[in-house]
Scaffold this active site. Structure first.
Site, mmCIF file in Angstrom:
data_model
loop_
_atom_site.group_PDB
_atom_site.id
_atom_site.type_symbol
_atom_site.label_atom_id
_atom_site.label_comp_id
_atom_site.label_asym_id
_atom_site.label_seq_id
_atom_site.Cartn_x
_atom_site.Cartn_y
_atom_site.Cartn_z
ATOM 1 N N HIS A 1 0.824 -1.098 -0.039
ATOM 2 C CA HIS A 1 -0.065 0.073 0.075
ATOM 3 C C HIS A 1 0.763 1.209 0.064
ATOM 4 O O HIS A 1 0.417 2.314 -0.699
ATOM 5 C CB HIS A 1 -0.961 0.011 1.258
ATOM 6 N N ASP B 1 3.090 -16.510 -17.202
ATOM 7 C CA ASP B 1 3.278 -18.172 -16.786
ATOM 8 C C ASP B 1 3.437 -18.759 -18.197
ATOM 9 O O ASP B 1 3.948 -19.966 -18.162
ATOM 10 C CB ASP B 1 1.734 -18.799 -16.330
HETATM 11 C C1 PEP Z 1 0.409 -14.220 -16.522
HETATM 12 O O1 PEP Z 1 0.383 -15.177 -15.995
HETATM 13 O O2 PEP Z 1 0.817 -13.503 -17.322
HETATM 14 C C2 PEP Z 1 -0.884 -13.478 -15.655
HETATM 15 C C3 PEP Z 1 -1.364 -12.213 -16.318
HETATM 16 O O3 PEP Z 1 -1.432 -14.086 -14.678
HETATM 17 P P1 PEP Z 1 -0.684 -13.920 -13.125
HETATM 18 O O4 PEP Z 1 0.502 -13.148 -13.546
HETATM 19 O O5 PEP Z 1 -1.888 -13.461 -12.257
HETATM 20 O O6 PEP Z 1 -0.366 -15.390 -12.974
HETATM 21 MG MG MG Z 2 -1.042 -16.414 -14.995
#
Ligand code: PEP
Ligand code: MG
Length: 581
Positions: free
Chosen positions: A193, A458
């Protein structure tokens, strides 16, 4: 040359040169003693008085923030008030005073230490940073119990760069904005925050320096470089000269970029590109709109539920509606919770896994906890009644998952219909493509989804088998790896063949270095944090799709990832020297 360079994480960008001030904050001394039977009532009253006084202070800070900043930022202090007003915590303290006959400071110290320990063991930056919120409340309570003046940075005599072990959200919100040039803290990360408030105040800030304060004396001259995330201690004259020039260039660039807010994001050869915002907390929404976003492309709902339980339907409905109503009629894409992996919460503790990134994460967790999933779906559906909500499922890896998730969504719709509750019956239902199986089978998945959103954070991790938060293998995490480029190309081609939209919502979408690649691969919609919107738009408006496609072809022909990476860096830096460092 400067005496030293301190490294940290940029929480709020900008360059400032000034004198260091070490801020120690309120010194909290915890007296510990036992009380007699006849002193118990008096001790409870002392606690109640301090509680009331602290609440009053927080409400005061909250209204000051609402007046001088925004209502959303003032909401940060609502969570402080919720802790102070939590009847369970209050009762626990009273019971312990009665049972253990310890003084109230001792009891409160034990309670907050336990809370902090439980948060500290969680491998999630956002949750760990809530520790600072708890310690903010704790310090205020103890100061009020002992009637000690709470030292603040609200009034300073001269311009300074503040160095502190930590700054609480209230310390930050009350900063003397005329005199605090920048601040640097030993602890904290981008999602605290304190960092959110710093960005809203537009005060450059570097956090997470670990031992920054031990490398500084009061009065040292410092340069805070909130572009690279470093602090130069006692710099040379030539370094100062250099940074003054950079500071001026940055100011000119910021001014120039802010003119982009209302200009269309369109390439030189007329391809229309959409820019949406990524949001974790409702506090961030004004900033996203102020940067000209077309709506929200990714609302990561898991950050709302960091407790040991998952919020009930009405609480969730209220949280979603805040963002949905704010952006109406612009669309808001709400993603169902993505817990597991690095996002471990109190309520997911039963899942202790050997390999959490490959375990019961995201949609797998929701499908394994159907009641919880249904509650979230009902809340999202109810928030969709004005027809500007899209629903999105994270980490789909099989066709069965989307069929199953859709079936539960349809059941939730039936329930709401029977209860006479309003919602958008035609709500679009999309999936995140972030694992290789989904990318490879994207054409088949497209039959079951209304849209794709590519989670590159990911997708890169799973394609290259590189832990996205692992420091030792970070050198392998590269979005320009040929395998990643091929995956992205395939996803885009499938979406085109099946006629559904595909956008990018991972960090790659907001990284100016990759904008030309994503355009060249065929993507026309990006979702990102507010701070990246202007540089990305600037690139979009300065290139043609044709040159982006040629760049992708060239990159795909380069033999090694490191050579492709160097080629890209040189190419983009040459073209946009001020945007890519
Ligand atoms: C990703 O994996 O690119 C995504 C947007 O999800 P997170 O970063 O929340 O896993
Ligand atoms: Mg993701």
């Amino acid at each position: 040359m400067s005496d030293k360079i301190i490294r940290g994480i940029t929480a709020s960008p900008g360059i400032r040169i000034g004198k260091a001030l070490l801020f120690k904050g309120t010194k909290v001394v915890i007296p510990k003693y036992y009380i007699n039977d006849d002193e118990v009532q008096e001790e409870i009253e002392r606690f109640e008085d301090a509680l009331a006084k602290t609440k009053k202070e927080i409400i005061g800070i909250q209204s000051q923030v609402a007046r001088s900043l925004t209502k959303d930022l003032a909401d940060i202090f609502t969570s402080h008030l919720m802790v102070l007003e939590d009847p369970l915590i209050e009762q626990k303290a009273i019971d312990q005073i009665r049972d253990e006959h310890k003084n109230v400071e001792w009891i409160l110290n034990d309670i907050s230490l336990k809370l902090i320990q439980s948060l500290d063991s969680i491998e999630d930056d956002y949750l760990r940073e809530r520790i600072i919120d708890i310690s903010d409340i704790h310090k205020r309570l103890i100061a009020n119990l002992q009637e000690v003046e709470h030292t603040t940075l609200a009034k300073l005599d001269e311009e300074v760069v503040v160095f502190a072990t930590e700054l609480t959200p209230s310390d930050t919100a009350l900063l003397d904005r005329d005199n605090v040039l920048a601040f640097v803290t030993n602890v904290g990360g981008k999602t605290s925050h304190t960092a959110i408030i710093a960005r809203a105040l537009e005060i450059p800030a570097i956090v997470g320096t670990r031992n920054g304060t031990s490398n500084i004396k009061n009065g040292d001259r410092v340069i805070v470089d909130g572009v690279k995330g470093i602090i130069l201690v006692n710099p040379s004259t030539s370094e100062i000269r250099d940074y003054v020039t950079q500071q001026q260039e940055l100011l000119i660039l910021e001014h120039e970029l802010s003119k982009l807010t209302h200009l269309p994001s369109v390439t030189l050869d007329d391809a229309q590109i959409s820019i949406f915002g990524n949001i974790e907390l409702p506090e961030e929404m004004s900033q996203i709109r102020d940067h000209g976003a077309e709506g929200i492309g990714l609302y990561r709902s898991e950050f709302l539920f960091m407790d040991t339980y998952l919020a009930d339907e009405d609480t969730q409905f209220t949280q979603y509606s805040k963002v949905v109503d704010f952006f109406y009629p612009a669309p808001v894409t709400i993603r169902t919770i993505d817990v597991g992996g690095d996002k471990v919460y109190g309520f997911t503790e039963q899942y202790k896994e050997r390999n959490p990134f490959l375990g019961c994460r995201a949609i797998r967790f929701s499908l394994a906890n159907e009641d919880m999933f249904r509650t979230q779906l009902r809340a999202i559906l109810r928030a969709s009644y004005r027809k500007n909500v899209k629903l999105m499922f994270p980490m789909i890896s099989t066709v069965e998952e989307i069929i199953w998730a859709r079936k539960i969504t349809n059941e939730a719709k039936e329930e709401l219909k029977n209860e006479g509750k309003d919602f958008d019956d035609n709500i679009e239902l999309g999936i995140m493509i972030e694992v290789p199986s989904a990318a490879i089978n994207s054409e088949r998945l497209a039959k079951h989804a209304d849209f794709f959103s590519v989670g590159t954070n990911d997708l890169v991790q799973y394609t290259l088998a590189v832990d996205r938060i692992g420091e030792q293998v970070a050198y392998l995490y590269n979005p320009v790896d040929l395998a990643v480029l091929k995956m992205l190309k395939l996803i885009n081609e499938s979406s085109k063949r099946k006629n559904i939209p595909a956008s990018i919502c991972g960090e790659m979408a907001g990284e100016p270095l990759y904008t030309m690649i994503l355009l060249g691969l065929g993507f026309r919609s990006f979702s990102m944090a507010a701070t990246y919107m202007y540089p990305v738009k600037r690139i979009i408006r300065s290139v043609t799709i044709k040159e982006c496609e040629e760049l992708v072809d060239t990159l795909m022909d380069i033999e090694t990832t490191s050579d492709a990476d160097s080629f890209l860096q040189n190419h983009v830096k040459r073209k946009f020297p001020s945007l890519v460092k």
